[in-house]
Design a protein around this motif. Structure first.
Motif, mmCIF file in Angstrom:
data_model
loop_
_atom_site.group_PDB
_atom_site.id
_atom_site.type_symbol
_atom_site.label_atom_id
_atom_site.label_comp_id
_atom_site.label_asym_id
_atom_site.label_seq_id
_atom_site.Cartn_x
_atom_site.Cartn_y
_atom_site.Cartn_z
ATOM 1 N N ILE A 1 0.815 -1.213 0.000
ATOM 2 C CA ILE A 1 0.000 0.000 0.000
ATOM 3 C C ILE A 1 0.850 1.264 0.000
ATOM 4 O O ILE A 1 0.460 2.306 -0.527
ATOM 5 C CB ILE A 1 -0.966 -0.006 1.209
ATOM 6 C CG1 ILE A 1 -2.032 1.084 1.039
ATOM 7 C CG2 ILE A 1 -0.229 0.165 2.519
ATOM 8 C CD1 ILE A 1 -3.345 0.712 1.624
ATOM 9 N N GLU A 2 2.063 1.154 0.534
ATOM 10 C CA GLU A 2 2.957 2.317 0.544
ATOM 11 C C GLU A 2 3.299 2.755 -0.885
ATOM 12 O O GLU A 2 3.443 3.957 -1.159
ATOM 13 C CB GLU A 2 4.254 2.016 1.290
ATOM 14 C CG GLU A 2 4.098 1.873 2.783
ATOM 15 C CD GLU A 2 3.554 0.501 3.172
ATOM 16 O OE1 GLU A 2 3.573 -0.417 2.315
ATOM 17 O OE2 GLU A 2 3.087 0.353 4.321
ATOM 18 N N LEU A 3 3.451 1.794 -1.776
ATOM 19 C CA LEU A 3 3.756 2.155 -3.161
ATOM 20 C C LEU A 3 2.570 2.877 -3.789
ATOM 21 O O LEU A 3 2.732 3.849 -4.529
ATOM 22 C CB LEU A 3 4.107 0.903 -3.977
ATOM 23 C CG LEU A 3 5.411 0.195 -3.592
ATOM 24 C CD1 LEU A 3 5.634 -1.036 -4.481
ATOM 25 C CD2 LEU A 3 6.600 1.140 -3.730
ATOM 26 N N THR A 4 1.385 2.403 -3.492
ATOM 27 C CA THR A 4 0.183 3.041 -4.013
ATOM 28 C C THR A 4 0.036 4.460 -3.465
ATOM 29 O O THR A 4 -0.339 5.389 -4.193
ATOM 30 C CB THR A 4 -1.056 2.210 -3.648
ATOM 31 O OG1 THR A 4 -0.933 0.931 -4.280
ATOM 32 C CG2 THR A 4 -2.328 2.881 -4.117
ATOM 33 N N LEU A 5 0.358 4.619 -2.186
ATOM 34 C CA LEU A 5 0.294 5.966 -1.596
ATOM 35 C C LEU A 5 1.339 6.880 -2.219
ATOM 36 O O LEU A 5 1.071 8.055 -2.487
ATOM 37 C CB LEU A 5 0.483 5.883 -0.081
ATOM 38 C CG LEU A 5 -0.672 5.234 0.674
ATOM 39 C CD1 LEU A 5 -0.296 4.983 2.135
ATOM 40 C CD2 LEU A 5 -1.936 6.093 0.588
ATOM 41 N N ALA A 6 2.538 6.346 -2.452
ATOM 42 C CA ALA A 6 3.577 7.139 -3.104
ATOM 43 C C ALA A 6 3.129 7.527 -4.508
ATOM 44 O O ALA A 6 3.303 8.684 -4.936
ATOM 45 C CB ALA A 6 4.886 6.354 -3.168
ATOM 46 N N TYR A 7 2.537 6.587 -5.197
ATOM 47 C CA TYR A 7 2.051 6.841 -6.563
ATOM 48 C C TYR A 7 1.066 8.003 -6.578
ATOM 49 O O TYR A 7 1.223 8.987 -7.298
ATOM 50 C CB TYR A 7 1.392 5.568 -7.098
ATOM 51 C CG TYR A 7 0.976 5.628 -8.547
ATOM 52 C CD1 TYR A 7 1.760 5.063 -9.547
ATOM 53 C CD2 TYR A 7 -0.215 6.244 -8.927
ATOM 54 C CE1 TYR A 7 1.375 5.115 -10.877
ATOM 55 C CE2 TYR A 7 -0.612 6.309 -10.254
ATOM 56 C CZ TYR A 7 0.192 5.731 -11.227
ATOM 57 O OH TYR A 7 -0.190 5.792 -12.534
ATOM 58 N N ASN A 8 0.046 7.891 -5.773
ATOM 59 C CA ASN A 8 -1.032 8.868 -5.837
ATOM 60 C C ASN A 8 -0.659 10.229 -5.243
ATOM 61 O O ASN A 8 -1.022 11.273 -5.792
ATOM 62 C CB ASN A 8 -2.279 8.306 -5.154
ATOM 63 C CG ASN A 8 -2.919 7.212 -5.983
ATOM 64 O OD1 ASN A 8 -3.410 7.449 -7.070
ATOM 65 N ND2 ASN A 8 -2.882 5.979 -5.481
ATOM 66 N N SER A 9 0.069 10.228 -4.150
ATOM 67 C CA SER A 9 0.430 11.509 -3.547
ATOM 68 C C SER A 9 1.322 12.312 -4.489
ATOM 69 O O SER A 9 1.158 13.523 -4.632
ATOM 70 C CB SER A 9 1.113 11.299 -2.192
ATOM 71 O OG SER A 9 2.271 10.508 -2.323
ATOM 72 N N ASN A 10 2.251 11.639 -5.138
ATOM 73 C CA ASN A 10 3.122 12.345 -6.079
ATOM 74 C C ASN A 10 2.379 12.777 -7.331
ATOM 75 O O ASN A 10 2.636 13.856 -7.870
ATOM 76 C CB ASN A 10 4.318 11.466 -6.453
ATOM 77 C CG ASN A 10 5.404 11.497 -5.400
ATOM 78 O OD1 ASN A 10 6.095 12.481 -5.241
ATOM 79 N ND2 ASN A 10 5.517 10.410 -4.639
ATOM 80 N N ALA A 11 1.461 11.951 -7.788
ATOM 81 C CA ALA A 11 0.682 12.317 -8.966
ATOM 82 C C ALA A 11 -0.134 13.580 -8.687
ATOM 83 O O ALA A 11 -0.115 14.541 -9.466
ATOM 84 C CB ALA A 11 -0.235 11.163 -9.364
ATOM 85 N N ILE A 12 -0.829 13.583 -7.572
ATOM 86 C CA ILE A 12 -1.668 14.734 -7.214
ATOM 87 C C ILE A 12 -0.823 16.000 -7.098
ATOM 88 O O ILE A 12 -1.103 17.030 -7.709
ATOM 89 C CB ILE A 12 -2.397 14.464 -5.879
ATOM 90 C CG1 ILE A 12 -3.417 13.346 -6.056
ATOM 91 C CG2 ILE A 12 -3.070 15.738 -5.365
ATOM 92 C CD1 ILE A 12 -3.991 12.825 -4.736
ATOM 93 N N LEU A 13 0.239 15.913 -6.306
ATOM 94 C CA LEU A 13 1.068 17.097 -6.084
ATOM 95 C C LEU A 13 1.725 17.555 -7.386
ATOM 96 O O LEU A 13 1.879 18.766 -7.624
ATOM 97 C CB LEU A 13 2.129 16.798 -5.020
ATOM 98 C CG LEU A 13 2.932 17.989 -4.523
ATOM 99 C CD1 LEU A 13 2.051 19.144 -4.095
ATOM 100 C CD2 LEU A 13 3.834 17.567 -3.361
#
Lengths: 206, 206
Positions: free
Chosen positions: B149-161
């Motif tokens: 799940i950490e990879l998914t969080l990294a994916y989405n948080s960076n995409a949004i920002l």
DNA sequence: AGAAATAATCAACACGATGTACATTATCTG
DNA sequence: CAGATAATGTACATCGTGTTGATTATTTCT
């Protein structure tokens, strides 16, 4: 033509070791030439025999890396594959890119991390824009996109680089293949379906 | 208790203007206290009457911003909505977040840009991890996720920002609502379907 | 192995930024 | 208006930078 003087090789190695060691402790901007040369046990003047300043030092390492990455895309663009096979065409390229990250993890972990160089980060992101465009460029009519294509490129390039940065910072627990698969699947299907959780989420009505 | 002395207000305003102006030209690290005070037409000593150093100056602006952002999440977590309505629940929150970005665009554009502060970027990214977790936390069994799940969080948080940063850097051409929709749609459906291009891409065989 | 080349060292320098101190002047508040 | 306090001007010690010229040490090539 002759080989490089041994003294130069030794000195450059000591500088490299000291510099990387410092970079794991503090911000690049907070590192002084003094710090580097003291840790490397060389005269401060010697540093200036090889590098203009600390920025030039960093630049040389960065350029080495970029040559590796660009070589991959140079070798794989314009493959003229079937238009609908994003995964089949892009996955192997992504794996090759991730292998370079894996090989150069020591440096890339630092330079992309919290003490790293924002400019390098930006150049790396541009690389992934290129990775994307190499596929999209010829295949889709950009006017048909619902959102400006630049936003989509920003979305994906940052997502990819963000995952890779996390992966490096946490000691590359997964293989390059695993990470590449995760990235391509999430790009294609979205977070929940790629993660196998789509079933518990409704398709939303739009 | 008395109001703040006018001289203090004027001085702080001049410092702010000079600092932001310099930040649009050069790297934060390259900006000196001298630069700021000369441009602001105040004595260098006066700067130290109000701030410890330039880092402290930056920190104060950053903290003001974070209070605004955190207030949004503090007000919207634990809403206990229907489990399958990611879009319905998260979209309005995202719009509110983007409105703050819009209001504070002058500062955020600079501090998230190429001359900005990597630490602020990271804290902002963590904020979006929190945005995500506020929804996921109670609703899904994390062991069921196909990828960590950490990879998914990294994916989405960076995409949004990343999208927001692009948006700010290009003078907020779209409304907060448009950007929020683009983000939520892409998170849910993936790049191609969200962009309305799914039809020309095959569902891949997995 | 020895001579010539060149890398590394050492000491010194001017420059510019930092953070602090203190006496003085200017401005604001009540 | 008087007292409080913010801003100024000046000075100082400290630190990092980038460059210099002379000297020493190491390496390369014949």
């Amino acid at each position: 033509m002759s080989k490089t003087d041994r003294r130069i090789i030794r000195t450059k190695n000591e500088i490299k070791q000291a510099f990387f060691s410092l970079l794991s402790e503090k911000n690049f901007e907070a590192i002084t030439v003094r710090d580097i040369t003291e840790l490397a046990n060389i005269n401060r003047g010697t540093f200036y025999l090889h590098y203009v300043d600390k920025y030039n030092l960093l630049e040389q390492y960065e350029n080495e890396i970029f040559e590796k990455f660009n070589a991959i895309l140079d070798a794989t663009t314009n493959l003229d594959l079937d238009i609908n096979q994003f995964k089949q065409e892009r996955l192997p390229v992504m794996v090759r890119i991730l292998q370079v990250f894996y090989e150069e993890a020591d440096f890339l972990k630092l330079i992309l991390g919290p003490n790293g160089d924002p400019y390098f980060h930006e150049k790396m992101r541009q690389f992934f824009v290129r990775y994307f465009n190499a596929y999209l460029g010829n295949r889709t009519d950009k006017s048909k996109w619902r959102f400006p294509i630049e936003l989509t490129l920003a979305y994906n390039s940052n997502a990819i680089l963000g995952v890779i940065t996390y992966w490096l910072q946490h000691d590359t627990q997964q293989s390059p293949e695993e990470i590449a698969t995760m990235l391509i699947e999430t790009i294609l299907k979205g977070t929940f379906e790629a993660s196998g959780l789509r079933s518990i989420f409704e398709k939303d009505s739009e």
